[in-house]
Design a protein around this motif. Structure first.
Motif, PDB file in Angstrom:
ATOM      1  N   ARG A  88     -39.817  11.045   8.925  1.00 47.12           N
ATOM      2  CA  ARG A  88     -40.634  12.171   8.471  1.00 47.12           C
ATOM      3  C   ARG A  88     -41.177  11.922   7.074  1.00 47.12           C
ATOM      4  O   ARG A  88     -42.343  12.235   6.776  1.00 47.12           O
ATOM      5  CB  ARG A  88     -39.809  13.450   8.489  1.00 47.12           C
ATOM      6  CG  ARG A  88     -39.454  13.900   9.877  1.00 47.12           C
ATOM      7  CD  ARG A  88     -38.211  14.746   9.852  1.00 47.12           C
ATOM      8  NE  ARG A  88     -38.513  16.095   9.446  1.00 47.12           N
ATOM      9  CZ  ARG A  88     -38.961  17.020  10.297  1.00 47.12           C
ATOM     10  NH1 ARG A  88     -39.142  16.699  11.551  1.00 47.12           N
ATOM     11  NH2 ARG A  88     -39.238  18.220   9.885  1.00 47.12           N
ATOM     12  N   ARG A  91     -43.981   9.555   7.356  1.00 40.71           N
ATOM     13  CA  ARG A  91     -45.150  10.254   7.892  1.00 40.71           C
ATOM     14  C   ARG A  91     -45.850  11.049   6.811  1.00 40.71           C
ATOM     15  O   ARG A  91     -47.071  11.039   6.713  1.00 40.71           O
ATOM     16  CB  ARG A  91     -44.709  11.181   9.015  1.00 40.71           C
ATOM     17  CG  ARG A  91     -44.770  10.548  10.350  1.00 40.71           C
ATOM     18  CD  ARG A  91     -44.916  11.560  11.454  1.00 40.71           C
ATOM     19  NE  ARG A  91     -44.144  12.764  11.316  1.00 40.71           N
ATOM     20  CZ  ARG A  91     -43.120  13.093  12.108  1.00 40.71           C
ATOM     21  NH1 ARG A  91     -42.733  12.263  13.042  1.00 40.71           N
ATOM     22  NH2 ARG A  91     -42.511  14.236  11.967  1.00 40.71           N
ATOM     23  N   THR A  92     -45.060  11.726   5.976  1.00 40.05           N
ATOM     24  CA  THR A  92     -45.653  12.510   4.897  1.00 40.05           C
ATOM     25  C   THR A  92     -46.497  11.627   3.989  1.00 40.05           C
ATOM     26  O   THR A  92     -47.663  11.933   3.684  1.00 40.05           O
ATOM     27  CB  THR A  92     -44.547  13.175   4.064  1.00 40.05           C
ATOM     28  OG1 THR A  92     -43.624  13.762   4.939  1.00 40.05           O
ATOM     29  CG2 THR A  92     -45.123  14.200   3.130  1.00 40.05           C
ATOM     30  N   GLN A  95     -49.575  10.121   5.829  1.00 36.49           N
ATOM     31  CA  GLN A  95     -50.621  11.096   6.106  1.00 36.49           C
ATOM     32  C   GLN A  95     -51.376  11.473   4.836  1.00 36.49           C
ATOM     33  O   GLN A  95     -52.609  11.553   4.843  1.00 36.49           O
ATOM     34  CB  GLN A  95     -50.023  12.338   6.742  1.00 36.49           C
ATOM     35  CG  GLN A  95     -51.108  13.275   7.207  1.00 36.49           C
ATOM     36  CD  GLN A  95     -50.560  14.524   7.830  1.00 36.49           C
ATOM     37  OE1 GLN A  95     -49.576  15.064   7.366  1.00 36.49           O
ATOM     38  NE2 GLN A  95     -51.191  14.966   8.880  1.00 36.49           N
TER      39      GLN A  95
ATOM     40  N   ASP B  16     -40.493  22.084   4.931  1.00 40.81           N
ATOM     41  CA  ASP B  16     -40.517  20.632   5.121  1.00 40.81           C
ATOM     42  C   ASP B  16     -41.949  20.147   4.932  1.00 40.81           C
ATOM     43  O   ASP B  16     -42.840  20.579   5.677  1.00 40.81           O
ATOM     44  CB  ASP B  16     -40.026  20.306   6.527  1.00 40.81           C
ATOM     45  CG  ASP B  16     -39.835  18.819   6.693  1.00 40.81           C
ATOM     46  OD1 ASP B  16     -40.134  18.089   5.726  1.00 40.81           O
ATOM     47  OD2 ASP B  16     -39.389  18.393   7.766  1.00 40.81           O
ATOM     48  N   PRO B  17     -42.192  19.325   3.948  1.00 42.15           N
ATOM     49  CA  PRO B  17     -43.582  18.884   3.741  1.00 42.15           C
ATOM     50  C   PRO B  17     -44.060  17.897   4.795  1.00 42.15           C
ATOM     51  O   PRO B  17     -45.243  17.627   4.888  1.00 42.15           O
ATOM     52  CB  PRO B  17     -43.536  18.222   2.365  1.00 42.15           C
ATOM     53  CG  PRO B  17     -42.135  17.763   2.224  1.00 42.15           C
ATOM     54  CD  PRO B  17     -41.278  18.729   2.970  1.00 42.15           C
ATOM     55  N   ALA B  18     -43.139  17.387   5.598  1.00 43.76           N
ATOM     56  CA  ALA B  18     -43.544  16.356   6.555  1.00 43.76           C
ATOM     57  C   ALA B  18     -44.340  16.984   7.685  1.00 43.76           C
ATOM     58  O   ALA B  18     -43.992  18.054   8.170  1.00 43.76           O
ATOM     59  CB  ALA B  18     -42.312  15.668   7.119  1.00 43.76           C
ATOM     60  N   PRO B  19     -45.407  16.344   8.103  1.00 43.42           N
ATOM     61  CA  PRO B  19     -46.155  16.848   9.251  1.00 43.42           C
ATOM     62  C   PRO B  19     -45.356  16.607  10.518  1.00 43.42           C
ATOM     63  O   PRO B  19     -44.545  15.694  10.590  1.00 43.42           O
ATOM     64  CB  PRO B  19     -47.432  16.014   9.232  1.00 43.42           C
ATOM     65  CG  PRO B  19     -47.045  14.752   8.551  1.00 43.42           C
ATOM     66  CD  PRO B  19     -45.974  15.091   7.577  1.00 43.42           C
ATOM     67  N   SER B  20     -45.588  17.438  11.498  1.00 38.06           N
ATOM     68  CA  SER B  20     -44.902  17.213  12.768  1.00 38.06           C
ATOM     69  C   SER B  20     -45.465  15.951  13.414  1.00 38.06           C
ATOM     70  O   SER B  20     -46.551  15.484  13.064  1.00 38.06           O
ATOM     71  CB  SER B  20     -45.110  18.406  13.686  1.00 38.06           C
ATOM     72  OG  SER B  20     -46.444  18.421  14.127  1.00 38.06           O
ATOM     73  N   ARG B  21     -44.710  15.458  14.362  1.00 32.00           N
ATOM     74  CA  ARG B  21     -45.121  14.199  14.996  1.00 32.00           C
ATOM     75  C   ARG B  21     -46.490  14.334  15.653  1.00 32.00           C
ATOM     76  O   ARG B  21     -47.356  13.470  15.518  1.00 32.00           O
ATOM     77  CB  ARG B  21     -44.078  13.834  16.049  1.00 32.00           C
ATOM     78  CG  ARG B  21     -44.132  12.409  16.486  1.00 32.00           C
ATOM     79  CD  ARG B  21     -42.834  12.096  17.209  1.00 32.00           C
ATOM     80  NE  ARG B  21     -42.990  10.951  18.083  1.00 32.00           N
ATOM     81  CZ  ARG B  21     -43.031   9.691  17.677  1.00 32.00           C
ATOM     82  NH1 ARG B  21     -42.952   9.438  16.392  1.00 32.00           N
ATOM     83  NH2 ARG B  21     -43.157   8.714  18.532  1.00 32.00           N
ATOM     84  N   GLY B  23     -48.735  16.694  14.927  1.00 34.81           N
ATOM     85  CA  GLY B  23     -49.738  16.943  13.878  1.00 34.81           C
ATOM     86  C   GLY B  23     -50.188  15.639  13.251  1.00 34.81           C
ATOM     87  O   GLY B  23     -51.385  15.416  13.022  1.00 34.81           O
ATOM     88  N   TYR B  24     -49.223  14.785  13.010  1.00 30.25           N
ATOM     89  CA  TYR B  24     -49.532  13.479  12.425  1.00 30.25           C
ATOM     90  C   TYR B  24     -50.423  12.666  13.357  1.00 30.25           C
ATOM     91  O   TYR B  24     -51.438  12.103  12.948  1.00 30.25           O
ATOM     92  CB  TYR B  24     -48.209  12.766  12.180  1.00 30.25           C
ATOM     93  CG  TYR B  24     -48.297  11.334  11.765  1.00 30.25           C
ATOM     94  CD1 TYR B  24     -48.637  10.987  10.464  1.00 30.25           C
ATOM     95  CD2 TYR B  24     -48.007  10.316  12.664  1.00 30.25           C
ATOM     96  CE1 TYR B  24     -48.696   9.671  10.085  1.00 30.25           C
ATOM     97  CE2 TYR B  24     -48.061   9.002  12.288  1.00 30.25           C
ATOM     98  CZ  TYR B  24     -48.403   8.684  10.995  1.00 30.25           C
ATOM     99  OH  TYR B  24     -48.464   7.387  10.621  1.00 30.25           O
TER     100      TYR B  24
END
Lengths: 444, 298
Positions: A88, A91-92, A95, B16-21, B23-24
């Motif tokens: 994750r 990915r952050t 992206q 959570d700043p991470a994009p979902s799978r 979304g990514y």
């Protein structure tokens, strides 16, 4: 050994494909932060003489068009510990960098901080076929190097020829075309734990990215933080990261030794957190704002508020003097530097003609570190920042980014490795199809 | 009573700043160059084009567009700068000016865009009295007609009366009487207009008998007769009529041939010029010669 050739060559081909497409991503998965740079290769450099910019080791061929950093999660000592978390975080970063660059990247070059790297010096010797040294001779002498038993579950990350000697002459960088009988070479081989590579590869693949290259972070920060003279004359680059401190020794523009101390800035933060009884986030903040390694009388009077965030606002109004803070930080930094000293001694750094030591990495920004380091490591210590590359945002020019910048230099200008030369035919399996093809080529 | 346990809001988990799978993946898909181009260029073009086509599919809208275009056209063409108010004719006499005004029925004021200058030029040039014409719209709203008028060089007598004729043999205008243009020579006969230059040369070389010449007549579309007053005629040959005529003039000057009672001088055979006398002259000649005395005279 065949496996290694194939996987490394596959990566090299991927890198070529990415260069042709013109966009490649750089991923530095560290313990404290994950940095992603996106490079655009515009073909040959387009500077004029009047720009005052020379070829600069090939880095002017690319431009950074996207950069993003995110807090790293699930990484300890430069190794992936929680796969999903790390994925994750990657990915952050990817992206955000893609969004800034406005372009999609499919190929990524990553670097590896942990995995307990081990250096080996190899040498091999072979006779020259014919009178003139050819590329095939180099391939043969490289494959003639006897590989030590580096243990189960480890994999070769770098295997770079660093020196060639032909008969009685030594110190040749490129013996091709020279006349001689006996060719021998020295090679530096770096192995890391295979599981570390596998985990990182898995995380990257889960992000729909393809790995186009892999380098040790010690090597990467060395080529960006050391200036050309230091690389030539001999110097050590010490990249003090969050979880690990990487050491690389350069000589004659080749890395001849790399090692890792599994301590870094995060341990300092942990010490502060434990010593002052504050949360890690606040300890990190205190370290960044007030940290130091050399206490003066002034520091006894400078008081730092440390609220514990325990919810008990009435009671929890502690404050410590800066001298106390330094008293916590300094022993840990000294410990790290002592460990580095030991590793350097083990590598025989004192026998090098030049004793230059360059400190870089995020933890090297503690004020007064150069003074402390010169007491422990020797007199020629300086703080290094990565080379300036085109298009790099100001926020990413700090010393914490030397591995990322070095990795982009590595992407633009990779060094010849073992697997870049053809294996001689006799090393192939007996029924190799390529051997048959070669036989056809030679006889028809 | 208030409950003793404080009701604190449940601590919100850190975003959570991470994009979902997915979304990514979606973002990466949107960054694909072809798709990007499609969305940024293709879709807007398609939408605007479709809207325009739908609007244009209705008859009323099409009519509206056509009307608006013709309206704007009219508006532009009828601007003051393009209006033509006057026609000016240069190089023509009054009668021709009248003719030109008759054949160019332009109602002023009119826009210069409505004038077909080439067609009008051809109309004017088609007038018999006009050799060449040039039309242009002069600044100031003037339709300038410049004509080159045909110059009459002779009077031609045909079956339907007298007409003026120019040097090329083109009939210009009828005249009521020969006396109206007595300054011009008279030419007649079939095919006379085709060889007008030769006929006029006869007048030029006439010299001393110029004042006695009444006409030149083309006979049988091949030769000339010169008609003088007192009914005299000079018949000229097909070949070299000028030379023959000059010989007659020379004879006249030397022997006063035409002053005598001669009705026809026949030069058709150059080797044997023949003279036809009048009846009385023949009788007189015979009497003088004493050949056959007439009964009446003795």
């Amino acid at each position: 050994m065949k496996d290694l050739y194939q996987s490394q060559r596959a990566m090299r081909n991927m890198r070529q494909a990415a260069m042709q497409r013109g966009v490649i991503a750089i991923l530095d998965v560290g313990t404290s932060k994950i940095a992603c740079l996106i490079l655009r290769f515009d073909g040959p450099e387009r500077f004029r003489d009047s720009d005052g910019v020379g070829s600069m080791a090939g880095q002017s061929a690319f431009r950074v068009i996207g950069a993003a950093t995110t807090r790293s999660r699930g990484v300890r000592f430069g190794e992936v510990e929680a796969m999903a978390e790390t994925e994750r975080a990657i990915r952050t970063a990817v992206q955000a960098a893609q969004k800034m660059a406005n372009v999609r990247v499919d190929h990524v070059i990553a670097c590896l901080g942990g995995g307990m790297p081990r250096s080996y010096g190899l040498d091999g010797q072979t006779g020259v076929e014919g009178t003139v040294v050819t590329e095939a001779d180099i391939g043969r002498v490289l494959s003639a190097c006897d590989v030590p038993d580096y243990g189960e579950g480890r994999e070769v990350l770098h295997a770079q020829p660093i020196n060639f000697s032909l008969d009685h002459r030594t110190g040749m960088a490129d013996p091709r075309g020279q006349i001689g009988n006996e060719l021998s070479c020295d090679m530096h081989m770096l192995t890391v734990e295979a599981a570390t590579i596998r985990n990182l590869l898995h995380c990257i693949n889960r992000c729909d990215l393809e790995l186009a290259g892999l380098a040790s972070s010690a090597y990467a920060s060395g080529i960006s933080a050391l200036v050309e003279d230091e690389q030539e004359l001999g110097a050590a680059c010490i990249d003090m990261g969050g979880g690990t401190t990487s050491i690389s020794i350069f000589m004659r523009k080749h890395m001849i030794f790399a090692d890792t101390v599994r301590m870094g800035g995060d341990h300092v933060t942990g010490d502060i957190s434990m010593g002052l009884q504050v949360p890690l986030a606040q300890a990190e903040r205190i370290k960044t704002f007030y940290g130091g390694v050399i206490a003066t009388g002034m520091d006894d009077r400078e008081m730092i508020d440390v609220g514990g965030e325990t919810g008990d606002w009435e009671r929890d109004r502690r404050s410590v003097s800066r001298a106390e803070l330094i008293g916590i930080i300094r022993p840990r930094v000294e410990e790290i530097l002592e460990e580095v000293r030991m590793r350097l001694d083990a590598a025989g750094f004192e026998h090098l003609p030049s004793q230059q030591i360059v400190l870089t990495g995020g933890a090297s920004q503690i004020p007064g570190l150069d003074g402390l380091a010169s007491r422990i490591l020797g007199h020629q210590v300086r703080l290094g920042r990565p080379l300036r590359v085109q298009g790099l945002p100001q926020a990413a020019t700090g010393s914490a980014f030397s591995a990322a910048v070095g990795l982009s230099l590595f992407a633009a200008h990779p060094q010849d490795e073992w697997w870049d030369f053809d294996i001689p035919a006799e090393k192939y399996p007996a029924r190799s199809l390529r051997r048959a093809v070669r036989w056809f080529k030679e006889n028809w | 009573m208030q409950p003793l346990t404080a009701r604190r809001p449940a601590p919100t988990p850190r975003r959570d700043p991470a994009p979902s799978r997915w979304g990514y993946r979606f973002q990466r898909w949107m960054l694909t160059p072809a798709l990007r181009r499609l969305i940024l260029v293709g879709l807007p073009v398609l939408a605007v084009g479709g809207a325009l086509a739908a609007w244009y599919a209705k008859d009323a809208n099409r009519q509206m567009v056509a009307d608006a275009i013709s309206e704007a056209r009219m508006e532009f063409q009828s601007r003051e700068e393009f209006m033509v108010r006057v026609m000016a004719v240069d190089g023509a006499d009054d009668a021709l000016v009248q003719d030109i005004r008759t054949v160019l029925p332009v109602e002023f004021p009119t826009s210069s865009f409505d004038l077909d200058l080439e067609e009008m030029r051809q109309t004017v040039a088609a007038l018999p009295a006009v050799a060449d014409a040039a039309l242009r719209v002069r600044p100031g709203g003037v339709l300038q007609v410049t004509v080159e008028q045909r110059q009459p060089v002779a009077v031609f007598r045909g079956a339907d009366g007298l007409r003026l004729v120019d040097a090329e043999g083109v009939l210009i205008a009828p005249i009521p009487a020969r006396a109206d243009r007595s300054d011009l020579p008279l030419i007649t006969g079939d095919g006379a207009r085709g060889t007008l230059a030769e006929g006029l040369t006869l007048y030029d070389v006439a010299g001393p008998i110029r004042h006695r010449m009444r006409a030149v007549v083309r006979m049988g579309e091949r030769r000339w007769d010169v008609v003088l007053d007192r009914g005299q005629r000079i018949l000229l040959p097909t070949e070299t009529p000028i030379r023959a005529f000059e010989r007659v003039i020379a004879l006249e000057q030397a022997q006063d041939l035409l002053g005598r009672d001669v009705s026809v001088i026949d030069m058709r055979n150059a080797a044997r010029p023949t003279i036809r006398l009048n009846e009385q002259a023949v009788a007189e000649l015979r009497r003088v010669n004493g050949e056959e005395p007439e009964a009446g005279d003795e």
